[in-house]
Design a protein around this motif. Structure first.
Motif, PDB file in Angstrom:
ATOM      1  N   GLU A 327      41.274 -12.992 -82.781  1.00  0.00           N
ATOM      2  CA  GLU A 327      41.523 -13.459 -84.143  1.00  0.00           C
ATOM      3  C   GLU A 327      42.521 -14.585 -84.053  1.00  0.00           C
ATOM      4  O   GLU A 327      43.536 -14.467 -83.326  1.00  0.00           O
ATOM      5  N   PRO A 328      42.226 -15.719 -84.729  1.00  0.00           N
ATOM      6  CA  PRO A 328      43.159 -16.834 -84.603  1.00  0.00           C
ATOM      7  C   PRO A 328      44.533 -16.459 -85.166  1.00  0.00           C
ATOM      8  O   PRO A 328      44.633 -15.729 -86.166  1.00  0.00           O
ATOM      9  N   LEU A 329      45.579 -16.943 -84.483  1.00  0.00           N
ATOM     10  CA  LEU A 329      46.948 -16.713 -84.940  1.00  0.00           C
ATOM     11  C   LEU A 329      47.234 -17.584 -86.140  1.00  0.00           C
ATOM     12  O   LEU A 329      46.899 -18.766 -86.155  1.00  0.00           O
ATOM     13  N   ARG A 330      47.952 -16.918 -87.116  1.00  0.00           N
ATOM     14  CA  ARG A 330      48.372 -17.711 -88.256  1.00  0.00           C
ATOM     15  C   ARG A 330      49.753 -18.266 -87.979  1.00  0.00           C
ATOM     16  O   ARG A 330      50.499 -17.724 -87.145  1.00  0.00           O
ATOM     17  N   ARG A 331      50.139 -19.349 -88.656  1.00  0.00           N
ATOM     18  CA  ARG A 331      51.405 -19.998 -88.438  1.00  0.00           C
ATOM     19  C   ARG A 331      52.549 -19.034 -88.653  1.00  0.00           C
ATOM     20  O   ARG A 331      53.534 -19.013 -87.908  1.00  0.00           O
ATOM     21  N   GLN A 332      52.414 -18.151 -89.665  1.00  0.00           N
ATOM     22  CA  GLN A 332      53.495 -17.230 -90.002  1.00  0.00           C
ATOM     23  C   GLN A 332      53.768 -16.242 -88.879  1.00  0.00           C
ATOM     24  O   GLN A 332      54.922 -15.875 -88.614  1.00  0.00           O
ATOM     25  N   GLN A 333      52.656 -15.867 -88.185  1.00  0.00           N
ATOM     26  CA  GLN A 333      52.817 -14.903 -87.093  1.00  0.00           C
ATOM     27  C   GLN A 333      53.644 -15.521 -85.976  1.00  0.00           C
ATOM     28  O   GLN A 333      54.530 -14.877 -85.404  1.00  0.00           O
ATOM     29  N   ILE A 334      53.348 -16.773 -85.673  1.00  0.00           N
ATOM     30  CA  ILE A 334      54.076 -17.475 -84.622  1.00  0.00           C
ATOM     31  C   ILE A 334      55.528 -17.660 -85.059  1.00  0.00           C
ATOM     32  O   ILE A 334      56.479 -17.420 -84.283  1.00  0.00           O
ATOM     33  N   LEU A 335      55.705 -18.018 -86.347  1.00  0.00           N
ATOM     34  CA  LEU A 335      57.046 -18.278 -86.877  1.00  0.00           C
ATOM     35  C   LEU A 335      57.909 -17.024 -86.782  1.00  0.00           C
ATOM     36  O   LEU A 335      59.082 -17.085 -86.402  1.00  0.00           O
ATOM     37  N   GLN A 349      57.950 -20.129 -71.301  1.00  0.00           N
ATOM     38  CA  GLN A 349      58.050 -18.793 -70.712  1.00  0.00           C
ATOM     39  C   GLN A 349      57.780 -17.727 -71.769  1.00  0.00           C
ATOM     40  O   GLN A 349      57.037 -16.778 -71.545  1.00  0.00           O
ATOM     41  N   LEU A 350      58.416 -17.905 -72.926  1.00  0.00           N
ATOM     42  CA  LEU A 350      58.234 -16.959 -74.039  1.00  0.00           C
ATOM     43  C   LEU A 350      56.783 -16.880 -74.456  1.00  0.00           C
ATOM     44  O   LEU A 350      56.215 -15.791 -74.628  1.00  0.00           O
ATOM     45  N   VAL A 351      56.184 -18.040 -74.654  1.00  0.00           N
ATOM     46  CA  VAL A 351      54.790 -18.097 -75.167  1.00  0.00           C
ATOM     47  C   VAL A 351      53.852 -17.423 -74.165  1.00  0.00           C
ATOM     48  O   VAL A 351      52.975 -16.643 -74.539  1.00  0.00           O
ATOM     49  N   LEU A 352      54.035 -17.764 -72.857  1.00  0.00           N
ATOM     50  CA  LEU A 352      53.115 -17.223 -71.841  1.00  0.00           C
ATOM     51  C   LEU A 352      53.229 -15.697 -71.760  1.00  0.00           C
ATOM     52  O   LEU A 352      52.227 -14.989 -71.592  1.00  0.00           O
ATOM     53  N   GLU A 353      54.452 -15.171 -71.945  1.00  0.00           N
ATOM     54  CA  GLU A 353      54.651 -13.728 -71.793  1.00  0.00           C
ATOM     55  C   GLU A 353      54.277 -12.975 -73.066  1.00  0.00           C
ATOM     56  O   GLU A 353      53.657 -11.926 -73.026  1.00  0.00           O
ATOM     57  N   TYR A 354      54.736 -13.526 -74.248  1.00  0.00           N
ATOM     58  CA  TYR A 354      54.523 -12.773 -75.496  1.00  0.00           C
ATOM     59  C   TYR A 354      53.055 -12.656 -75.828  1.00  0.00           C
ATOM     60  O   TYR A 354      52.587 -11.607 -76.300  1.00  0.00           O
ATOM     61  N   TRP A 355      52.326 -13.747 -75.614  1.00  0.00           N
ATOM     62  CA  TRP A 355      50.906 -13.718 -75.954  1.00  0.00           C
ATOM     63  C   TRP A 355      50.066 -13.653 -74.676  1.00  0.00           C
ATOM     64  O   TRP A 355      49.037 -14.316 -74.540  1.00  0.00           O
ATOM     65  N   SER A 356      50.454 -12.848 -73.732  1.00  0.00           N
ATOM     66  CA  SER A 356      49.813 -12.814 -72.410  1.00  0.00           C
ATOM     67  C   SER A 356      48.364 -12.368 -72.439  1.00  0.00           C
ATOM     68  O   SER A 356      47.584 -12.663 -71.531  1.00  0.00           O
ATOM     69  N   GLU A 357      48.005 -11.601 -73.527  1.00  0.00           N
ATOM     70  CA  GLU A 357      46.627 -11.111 -73.553  1.00  0.00           C
ATOM     71  C   GLU A 357      45.662 -12.202 -73.991  1.00  0.00           C
ATOM     72  O   GLU A 357      44.441 -12.060 -73.855  1.00  0.00           O
ATOM     73  N   ARG A 358      46.231 -13.287 -74.525  1.00  0.00           N
ATOM     74  CA  ARG A 358      45.364 -14.360 -75.039  1.00  0.00           C
ATOM     75  C   ARG A 358      44.975 -15.287 -73.904  1.00  0.00           C
ATOM     76  O   ARG A 358      45.691 -15.393 -72.904  1.00  0.00           O
ATOM     77  N   PRO A 359      43.852 -16.038 -74.073  1.00  0.00           N
ATOM     78  CA  PRO A 359      43.466 -17.018 -73.042  1.00  0.00           C
ATOM     79  C   PRO A 359      44.535 -18.089 -72.878  1.00  0.00           C
ATOM     80  O   PRO A 359      45.270 -18.399 -73.835  1.00  0.00           O
ATOM     81  N   LEU A 360      44.665 -18.614 -71.712  1.00  0.00           N
ATOM     82  CA  LEU A 360      45.657 -19.646 -71.400  1.00  0.00           C
ATOM     83  C   LEU A 360      45.560 -20.827 -72.365  1.00  0.00           C
ATOM     84  O   LEU A 360      46.585 -21.379 -72.799  1.00  0.00           O
ATOM     85  N   ILE A 361      44.349 -21.206 -72.720  1.00  0.00           N
ATOM     86  CA  ILE A 361      44.166 -22.373 -73.585  1.00  0.00           C
ATOM     87  C   ILE A 361      44.833 -22.127 -74.942  1.00  0.00           C
ATOM     88  O   ILE A 361      45.465 -23.033 -75.511  1.00  0.00           O
TER      89      ILE A 361
END
Lengths: 408, 175
Positions: A327-335, A349-361
């Motif tokens: 499911e696409p991430l909404r801006r608020q979720q990232i915020l 580092q944060l992005v790669l670890e927090y959303w690790s289950e998501r595809p790299l792209i």
């Protein structure tokens, strides 16, 4: 019957065609051929053939050949006379002229000795021989020119009858065996000029010296004039002969080379095929092809060969992998995530670890939006070194970026 | 001279690019090319074309790639014609450039040896000769005069050069 001027020229007048035919034959005739020749060239008023035959022999026009009693040929003197009249003299080679030069040398020496000994009456005979030799040289020069001019005209009229090769051989012989050696002889600094100069000095002395009797002076003067004329006419005749021959020689020489070259090339074509000559490579013609056509013959033939090609069945690669959708991430979720984590010293580092289950792209897209400033000021961490960030697929390298606070 | 100012550049390039040969009878294109040869040579060289000026005063591009097989056919055609003229005892040099030839009366199939040579380049009928003459016209070696008559142009010297080279080689080998 002895030959006299009268009966010789009378015979010539009556049977000039027969004489011309005998000259044209060029070689000795046996009795039967001679009679046939006579019969062809006399009319009904002529005496019998036997009479004419007998006259030809008794006047000295014909003589037996040295090798047979029953073959006859024109006497040399008569042949020369007929050749002179018809301008078809035998060409005098450089060796012939050289012979006369030797004679001039001997006569000059004799004259010098007589002059030194003051034996002036004695110079008359050598002067007479000298005159004769000079006239012979002059006559040969003129004869050469006339004969060459006649031969050149015949050669020019023969195209269509005689192959160029043969015509070239004839003209080549005249050019290389006659004219070129003669040129060397009569050149400005050649042997003839040297001999003539020496002779001229001696004759001048004999003609001008006061101690010499006037009759001898006059005689020497006449010889000197004859020498001058011979000198002039020899050069003029030779130059005229060269002018006659040279254009035809050049033309036939080039024709001969052209023909010889073509013949050789065709011989190779017949025996080994045209490809051996590599003519395409030698001519290097620009290719003429309309646009859009293959210019590579090999490729064209390959593609033509492929027109009936039937490919094999495709190889099976296995069952397809399951497709996972996010499911696409909404801006608020990232915020929200960023707000709770601020201040952040290494955003990637944060992005790669927090959303690790998501595809790299997807994670790189999130990082890109943060890096762009969509959530607040994102800037490089001061004095930080380049970091590596290993993932499942690749290892990333980047400088750490910090995010100190986000704007809700 | 600025290459853009070279006169008749388009037309000249158009002819040469297709393998054509330019000589005096081509008029203005030839004279401009001759008068500005260095400039044209420089420009074409930059474009990858080798502009050649023959001793006999005509011009062409020398290709270093994409060579067709047409040169072989035209050359063999020429050699046979020269050989046939020799058999007739003609003044060959004069005849080549001064006479008109008629395609239907060409001598290429009269002698067995000539037929063999022409067969080596796949020419076996008068129609094939017509095609070769047309091809030679395209390259500027011949020009039509009337009907099926044609004559050779100065660039035909390229074929004569081949004959002279062969003759010279023979002379050297026999010395």
């Amino acid at each position: 019957m002895a030959v006299t001027l009268k009966n010789f020229f009378y015979f010539g007048h009556k049977y000039h065609q027969l004489l011309a035919a005998l000259f044209e034959t060029g070689e000795a005739a046996d009795a039967a051929s001679l009679r046939a020749l006579i019969e062809r060239h006399i009319d009904e008023t002529a005496p019998s053939m036997e009479t004419i035959e007998e006259q030809l022999l008794s006047y000295g026009i014909l003589e037996q050949t040295p090798y047979s009693d029953t073959t006859f040929e024109l006497r040399a003197e008569v042949r020369d006379l007929l050749a002179w009249i018809q301008k078809r003299q035998v060409l005098a080679t450089a060796d012939v002229i050289r012979g006369y030069l030797n004679q001039l040398r001997d006569l000059t020496k004799e004259l010098q000795e007589l002059s030194d000994a003051e034996n002036y009456p004695g110079v008359v005979h050598p002067l007479t021989d000298l005159d004769r030799a000079l006239e012979k040289i002059r006559a040969h020069g003129l004869g050469n020119y006339e004969s060459i001019a006649t031969q050149v005209q015949e050669l020019q009229s023969q195209h269509g009858e005689v192959p160029p090769r043969e015509r070239f051989q004839m003209i080549n012989r005249i050019w290389n065996r006659m004219l070129r050696p003669l040129r060397q002889l009569i050149d400005d600094r050649g042997p003839i000029e040297e001999r003539f100069d020496h002779l001229n000095s001696l004759l001048k002395e004999l003609a001008d010296a006061p101690r010499i009797p006037r009759a001898i002076q006059r005689r020497a003067s006449h010889s000197r004039a004859r020498l001058a004329r011979t000198r002039r006419d020899l050069m003029v005749s030779h130059n005229n002969a060269v002018r006659e021959v040279e254009p035809l020689y050049e033309q036939l020489r080039l024709d001969s080379r052209l023909l010889e070259g073509a013949s050789r090339l065709l011989k190779v074509v017949r025996q080994q095929g045209a490809a051996v000559l590599e003519l395409d490579a030698r001519m290097c013609l620009e290719g003429w092809r309309p646009r859009g056509l293959f210019s590579d013959d090999y490729l064209q033939s390959r593609l033509t060969g492929l027109s009936d090609y039937e490919p094999d069945d495709e190889a099976v690669l296995g069952d397809p992998l399951p497709i996972v959708t996010y499911e696409p991430l909404r801006r608020q979720q990232i915020l929200d995530v960023l707000y709770d984590a601020c201040p952040i010293n290494d955003v990637l580092q944060l992005v790669l670890e927090y959303w690790s289950e998501r595809p790299l792209i997807d994670r790189l897209k999130i990082f890109a939006s943060i890096h762009r400033g969509d959530f607040g000021l994102c800037q490089p961490l001061a004095e930080a070194a380049e970091q590596t960030y290993p993932t499942d697929l690749v290892e990333l390298r980047a400088w750490p970026m910090k995010l100190e606070h986000v704007e809700r | 001279m600025d290459s853009c100012e070279l006169p008749h550049l388009d037309e000249i390039f158009g002819v040469l690019r297709l393998g054509g040969h330019l000589c005096a009878e081509d008029g203005m294109h030839f004279y401009k090319l001759r008068d500005h040869f260095d400039d044209y040579h420089r420009l074409f060289s930059a474009l990858g074309f080798d502009l050649v000026r023959h001793d006999r005063d005509f011009f062409y591009f020398r290709s270093d790639s994409d060579l067709g097989k047409e040169a072989t056919e035209m050359a063999v055609f020429f050699f046979v014609l020269v050989d046939a003229l020799g058999d007739e005892g003609a003044n060959i040099g004069d005849t080549i450039f001064k006479e008109e030839f008629r395609v239907s009366e060409l001598p290429h199939f009269r002698k067995q040896s000539h037929r063999q040579c022409m067969a080596e380049v796949n020419v076996t009928a008068t129609e094939d000769l017509e095609k070769i003459v047309k091809r030679m016209e395209r390259y500027g070696f011949t020009t039509r005069t009337r009907g099926d008559f044609f004559r050779f142009r100065l660039p035909a010297w390229r074929f004569i050069d081949l004959c002279y080279d062969a003759s010279k080689k023979n002379e050297e080998e026999t010395q």
